[in-house]
Design an enzyme around this catalytic site. Sequence first.
Site, PDB file in Angstrom:
ATOM      1  N   ILE A  98       0.828  -1.201   0.000  1.00 10.30           N
ATOM      2  CA  ILE A  98       0.000   0.000   0.000  1.00 10.30           C
ATOM      3  C   ILE A  98       0.863   1.253   0.000  1.00 10.30           C
ATOM      4  O   ILE A  98       1.904   1.299   0.668  1.00 10.30           O
ATOM      5  CB  ILE A  98      -0.932  -0.007   1.231  1.00 10.30           C
ATOM      6  CG1 ILE A  98      -1.890  -1.221   1.165  1.00 10.30           C
ATOM      7  CG2 ILE A  98      -1.731   1.287   1.355  1.00 10.30           C
ATOM      8  CD1 ILE A  98      -2.628  -1.500   2.455  1.00 10.30           C
ATOM      9  N   CYS A  99       0.449   2.283  -0.759  1.00  9.84           N
ATOM     10  CA  CYS A  99       1.068   3.616  -0.708  1.00  9.84           C
ATOM     11  C   CYS A  99       2.512   3.582  -1.228  1.00  9.84           C
ATOM     12  O   CYS A  99       2.742   3.265  -2.373  1.00  9.84           O
ATOM     13  CB  CYS A  99       0.973   4.159   0.727  1.00  9.84           C
ATOM     14  SG  CYS A  99       1.490   5.868   0.962  1.00  9.84           S
ATOM     15  N   ILE A 100       3.490   3.907  -0.399  1.00  5.45           N
ATOM     16  CA  ILE A 100       4.903   3.916  -0.804  1.00  5.45           C
ATOM     17  C   ILE A 100       5.553   2.541  -0.636  1.00  5.45           C
ATOM     18  O   ILE A 100       6.626   2.282  -1.197  1.00  5.45           O
ATOM     19  CB  ILE A 100       5.696   4.995  -0.029  1.00  5.45           C
ATOM     20  CG1 ILE A 100       7.087   5.246  -0.646  1.00  5.45           C
ATOM     21  CG2 ILE A 100       5.825   4.607   1.439  1.00  5.45           C
ATOM     22  CD1 ILE A 100       7.054   5.837  -2.043  1.00  5.45           C
ATOM     23  N   PRO A 120       5.115  -0.237  -2.084  1.00  6.92           N
ATOM     24  CA  PRO A 120       5.471  -0.957  -3.307  1.00  6.92           C
ATOM     25  C   PRO A 120       6.884  -0.681  -3.834  1.00  6.92           C
ATOM     26  O   PRO A 120       7.346  -1.430  -4.702  1.00  6.92           O
ATOM     27  CB  PRO A 120       4.408  -0.483  -4.314  1.00  6.92           C
ATOM     28  CG  PRO A 120       3.222  -0.153  -3.477  1.00  6.92           C
ATOM     29  CD  PRO A 120       3.807   0.460  -2.237  1.00  6.92           C
ATOM     30  N   THR A 170      -1.756  -0.639  -4.324  1.00  2.17           N
ATOM     31  CA  THR A 170      -2.701   0.472  -4.500  1.00  2.17           C
ATOM     32  C   THR A 170      -2.062   1.754  -3.965  1.00  2.17           C
ATOM     33  O   THR A 170      -1.286   1.712  -3.003  1.00  2.17           O
ATOM     34  CB  THR A 170      -4.039   0.174  -3.796  1.00  2.17           C
ATOM     35  OG1 THR A 170      -5.027   1.120  -4.230  1.00  2.17           O
ATOM     36  CG2 THR A 170      -3.920   0.240  -2.282  1.00  2.17           C
TER      37      THR A 170
END
Length: 217
Positions: free
Chosen positions: A135-137, A139, A190
Amino acid sequence: MKKVAVLLSGAGVFDGSELHEAVLSLLCLTQAGASYQCFAPDIDQMHVVNHLSGEVDGNDQRNVLVEAARIARGDIKAITELDIEKFDALVIPGGFGAAKNLCDFAVSGSECEVHPEVKAFISEFVGACKPVGFICIAPVMIPKLYQAGAKGTIGNDGDTMQAFNLMGGEHVIANVEQIVVDEANKLVSTPAYMLAENIAEAHIGISKLVKKVLEMA
């Protein structure tokens, strides 16, 4: 009942886990009928940020596991305690802690490395072909954990997208309501607060991510 590990990186968007993303992840898992166990590395944070002023507090030092225990209401384990056989999937909320404590992307960009204990923890899920949601950063760690060409998204930030691809990943642009699914690697991501302007927007993508991760499990 599916059981999901949730990897936290502290408590607070600027130096740990993004609180909304973490709580929404736990809520969505529970609403979907899954159970969860929170984990965090037993290491020092990169630094401590005063969330009121936004300034780094050079006189304070905090432990990632101890701070993450605030989110987990004390029910949390060190990542070295993982028994992979007991879990069906993993979800990793964002927040700067993912880029400062789980890895050093915030400092090193495309030259970053995932913390060795964190890499070993996530790699147990990868090696067992169990789905992981980023999620968010968070990845930005994907190219360091999967073979070249693994797909993921952080939304549409140009510099971060470039770094993702430089590290060997395949970045896919997504909006706040979308998820990116890499079926071959059982991998879901995401943007959440990389793009979200409020908690309701963050909830949409996180809900879809949790649903897909549980389907893949």
